[in-house]
Design a protein around this motif. Structure first.
Motif, PDB file in Angstrom:
ATOM      1  N   UNK A 133      -4.429   1.042  -1.766  1.00  0.00           N
ATOM      2  CA  UNK A 133      -4.819  -0.219  -0.743  1.00  0.00           C
ATOM      3  C   UNK A 133      -4.693   0.105   0.568  1.00  0.00           C
ATOM      4  N   UNK A 134      -4.406   1.154   1.065  1.00  0.00           N
ATOM      5  CA  UNK A 134      -3.996   1.246   2.495  1.00  0.00           C
ATOM      6  C   UNK A 134      -5.040   0.984   3.404  1.00  0.00           C
ATOM      7  N   UNK A 135      -5.053   0.943   4.731  1.00  0.00           N
ATOM      8  CA  UNK A 135      -5.503   0.430   5.737  1.00  0.00           C
ATOM      9  C   UNK A 135      -6.830   1.415   5.840  1.00  0.00           C
ATOM     10  N   UNK A 136      -8.144   0.754   5.915  1.00  0.00           N
ATOM     11  CA  UNK A 136      -9.366   1.674   6.304  1.00  0.00           C
ATOM     12  C   UNK A 136      -9.168   2.072   7.687  1.00  0.00           C
ATOM     13  N   UNK A 137     -10.038   3.037   8.003  1.00  0.00           N
ATOM     14  CA  UNK A 137      -9.792   3.406   9.487  1.00  0.00           C
ATOM     15  C   UNK A 137     -10.219   2.606  10.387  1.00  0.00           C
ATOM     16  N   UNK A 138     -10.870   1.499  10.294  1.00  0.00           N
ATOM     17  CA  UNK A 138     -11.278   0.781  11.229  1.00  0.00           C
ATOM     18  C   UNK A 138     -10.343  -0.766  11.383  1.00  0.00           C
ATOM     19  N   UNK A 139      -9.571  -0.872  10.409  1.00  0.00           N
ATOM     20  CA  UNK A 139      -8.739  -2.019  10.450  1.00  0.00           C
ATOM     21  C   UNK A 139      -7.603  -2.068  11.569  1.00  0.00           C
ATOM     22  N   UNK A 156       5.529 -17.841  11.047  1.00  0.00           N
ATOM     23  CA  UNK A 156       5.269 -17.034  11.849  1.00  0.00           C
ATOM     24  C   UNK A 156       3.740 -16.755  11.827  1.00  0.00           C
ATOM     25  N   UNK A 157       3.218 -16.139  13.134  1.00  0.00           N
ATOM     26  CA  UNK A 157       1.760 -16.189  12.965  1.00  0.00           C
ATOM     27  C   UNK A 157       1.327 -14.849  14.096  1.00  0.00           C
ATOM     28  N   UNK A 158       0.259 -14.217  13.950  1.00  0.00           N
ATOM     29  CA  UNK A 158      -0.226 -13.154  14.558  1.00  0.00           C
ATOM     30  C   UNK A 158      -0.345 -13.359  15.995  1.00  0.00           C
ATOM     31  N   UNK A 159      -0.087 -12.428  16.783  1.00  0.00           N
ATOM     32  CA  UNK A 159      -0.233 -12.689  18.297  1.00  0.00           C
ATOM     33  C   UNK A 159      -1.992 -12.470  18.564  1.00  0.00           C
ATOM     34  N   UNK A 160      -2.501 -11.861  17.693  1.00  0.00           N
ATOM     35  CA  UNK A 160      -3.986 -11.777  18.058  1.00  0.00           C
ATOM     36  C   UNK A 160      -4.796 -13.104  17.418  1.00  0.00           C
ATOM     37  N   UNK A 161      -5.800 -13.269  17.934  1.00  0.00           N
ATOM     38  CA  UNK A 161      -6.505 -14.216  17.562  1.00  0.00           C
ATOM     39  C   UNK A 161      -7.902 -13.652  16.740  1.00  0.00           C
ATOM     40  N   UNK A 162      -8.489 -14.337  15.825  1.00  0.00           N
ATOM     41  CA  UNK A 162      -9.103 -13.860  15.006  1.00  0.00           C
ATOM     42  C   UNK A 162     -10.427 -15.088  14.661  1.00  0.00           C
ATOM     43  N   UNK A 163     -11.731 -14.517  14.394  1.00  0.00           N
ATOM     44  CA  UNK A 163     -12.762 -15.617  13.905  1.00  0.00           C
ATOM     45  C   UNK A 163     -13.102 -15.047  12.590  1.00  0.00           C
ATOM     46  N   UNK A 164     -14.035 -14.511  12.397  1.00  0.00           N
ATOM     47  CA  UNK A 164     -14.380 -14.136  11.048  1.00  0.00           C
ATOM     48  C   UNK A 164     -13.529 -12.427  10.665  1.00  0.00           C
ATOM     49  N   UNK A 165     -13.329 -12.341   9.289  1.00  0.00           N
ATOM     50  CA  UNK A 165     -12.548 -11.334   9.235  1.00  0.00           C
ATOM     51  C   UNK A 165     -12.491 -10.905   7.847  1.00  0.00           C
ATOM     52  N   UNK A 166     -11.967  -9.736   7.356  1.00  0.00           N
ATOM     53  CA  UNK A 166     -11.729  -9.226   5.940  1.00  0.00           C
ATOM     54  C   UNK A 166     -10.044  -8.882   6.055  1.00  0.00           C
ATOM     55  N   UNK A 167      -9.414  -9.386   5.264  1.00  0.00           N
ATOM     56  CA  UNK A 167      -7.761  -9.266   5.251  1.00  0.00           C
ATOM     57  C   UNK A 167      -7.390  -8.841   3.855  1.00  0.00           C
ATOM     58  N   UNK A 224       4.220  -7.019   2.795  1.00  0.00           N
ATOM     59  CA  UNK A 224       3.816  -5.652   2.993  1.00  0.00           C
ATOM     60  C   UNK A 224       2.494  -5.407   3.138  1.00  0.00           C
ATOM     61  N   UNK A 225       2.082  -4.216   3.804  1.00  0.00           N
ATOM     62  CA  UNK A 225       0.804  -3.881   3.840  1.00  0.00           C
ATOM     63  C   UNK A 225      -0.313  -4.663   4.060  1.00  0.00           C
ATOM     64  N   UNK A 226      -0.241  -5.287   5.486  1.00  0.00           N
ATOM     65  CA  UNK A 226      -1.309  -6.399   5.972  1.00  0.00           C
ATOM     66  C   UNK A 226      -2.296  -5.591   6.932  1.00  0.00           C
ATOM     67  N   UNK A 227      -3.493  -5.805   6.483  1.00  0.00           N
ATOM     68  CA  UNK A 227      -4.455  -5.320   7.905  1.00  0.00           C
ATOM     69  C   UNK A 227      -5.516  -6.166   7.716  1.00  0.00           C
ATOM     70  N   UNK A 228      -6.352  -6.000   8.744  1.00  0.00           N
ATOM     71  CA  UNK A 228      -7.443  -7.080   9.138  1.00  0.00           C
ATOM     72  C   UNK A 228      -8.735  -6.441   9.775  1.00  0.00           C
ATOM     73  N   UNK A 229      -9.695  -6.534   9.183  1.00  0.00           N
ATOM     74  CA  UNK A 229     -11.083  -5.926   9.737  1.00  0.00           C
ATOM     75  C   UNK A 229     -11.987  -7.250  10.371  1.00  0.00           C
ATOM     76  N   UNK A 230     -11.780  -7.386  11.645  1.00  0.00           N
ATOM     77  CA  UNK A 230     -12.848  -8.649  12.350  1.00  0.00           C
ATOM     78  C   UNK A 230     -14.216  -8.422  12.136  1.00  0.00           C
ATOM     79  N   UNK A 231     -14.776  -9.044  11.534  1.00  0.00           N
ATOM     80  CA  UNK A 231     -16.418  -8.902  11.425  1.00  0.00           C
ATOM     81  C   UNK A 231     -17.158  -9.490  12.683  1.00  0.00           C
TER      82      UNK A 231
END
Ligand code: MG
Length: 253
Positions: free
Chosen positions: A47-53, A93-104, A246-253
């Motif tokens: 379940x590790x992060x893909x290369x573009x996450x 707590x919340x992310x410093x980055x902002x997102x619109x559509x994504x995969x998490x 743990x192990x949190x990653x996101x891919x903006x779409x």
């Protein structure tokens, strides 16, 4: 697809009659898309992060996070042993980055030893978009292995809106996964809703929310409603229980 199967399909397409309703012979190459080739992505190990996450937590620190009440400050939840945990009553707590559509992808664990029941048993929450302190759209996190509560407030529910399709819970103390596709709502310039938010979610690899449309932000009482917003942080809830992540990653779409 193997070369053998591919060749067989190519051969089949040549053999099939390609007549249109008007009798014109159809050219199958007219509907082939070659210009838009999906770019290559290397899947992560297990379940590790893909290369573009974008990795939101890699086991080391909370640099990607800040307190929801004062986002510029450091997040002071507890980081230890490659995971982090809610510091009860310190706030969301919340992310410093902002997102619109994504995969998490996110992994969570409620404490193995819990004394409460219902909503007071391993409660946290994944706010798919935070619109302010105590507001946003919540995918519930809660102990749900033999813990009775209202169905639209159990783990994997869109809180008070959508009951999960199934209960895919693991026991308290075990790591669990959420994989979410979030489509943010769209608003017109005057604040009117143009299209609602949509959520698809898998809990421990099992589909629990299938492209459900949200009726607005999650509210504890009353009916959900929308307020215009743009790109937003992802937020984790402090509901007083020492839930770990743990192990949190996101891919903006
Ligand atoms: Mg919650």
């Amino acid at each position: 697809m193997t070369a053998k199967i591919s060749a067989a399909i190519v051969g089949l397409s040549v053999m099939l009659p390609c007549a249109a309703q008007d009798g014109r012979r159809l050219d199958p190459t007219e509907t082939e898309v070659w210009a838009a080739e999906p770019r290559g992505v290397v899947p992560g190990a297990s379940a590790g992060a893909p290369s573009d996450a974008i990795v939101l937590f890699d086991g080391k620190d909370l640099r990607e996070w800040g307190p929801a009440a004062s986002p510029a400050n450091p997040a002071d939840w507890v980081v230890a042993g490659g995971v982090f945990s809610v510091r009860p009553r310190s706030g969301d707590i919340q992310t410093r980055r902002l997102f619109t559509d994504y995969q998490l992808h996110l992994e969570w664990r409620v404490p193995a030893s819990l004394s409460g029941s219902g909503q007071a048993r391993g409660n946290s929450g994944l706010f798919l978009a935070s619109t302010g302190v105590d507001s946003g759209y919540e995918l519930q996190i809660l102990d749900c292995a033999g813990n009775k509560t209202y169905a639209n407030g159990q783990a994997a529910s869109i809180y008070k809106q959508h009951i999960p399709l199934v209960n895919a819970c693991a026991a308290a103390g075990e790591w669990q996964t959420y994989d979410v596709i979030w489509t943010a709502p769209r608003f017109s310039a005057d604040g009117a809703l143009v299209s609602p938010a949509y959520v698809t979610a898998l809990h421990n690899g099992v589909l629990v929310q299938n492209h459900v449309a949200l009726r607005g932000e999650s509210v504890y009482a009353g009916k959900p409603s929308y307020r215009r917003h743009g790109p937003a942080p992802i937020k984790l809830q402090d509901h007083g229980d020492a839930v770990s992540f743990r192990n949190i990653w996101v891919r903006p779409l």
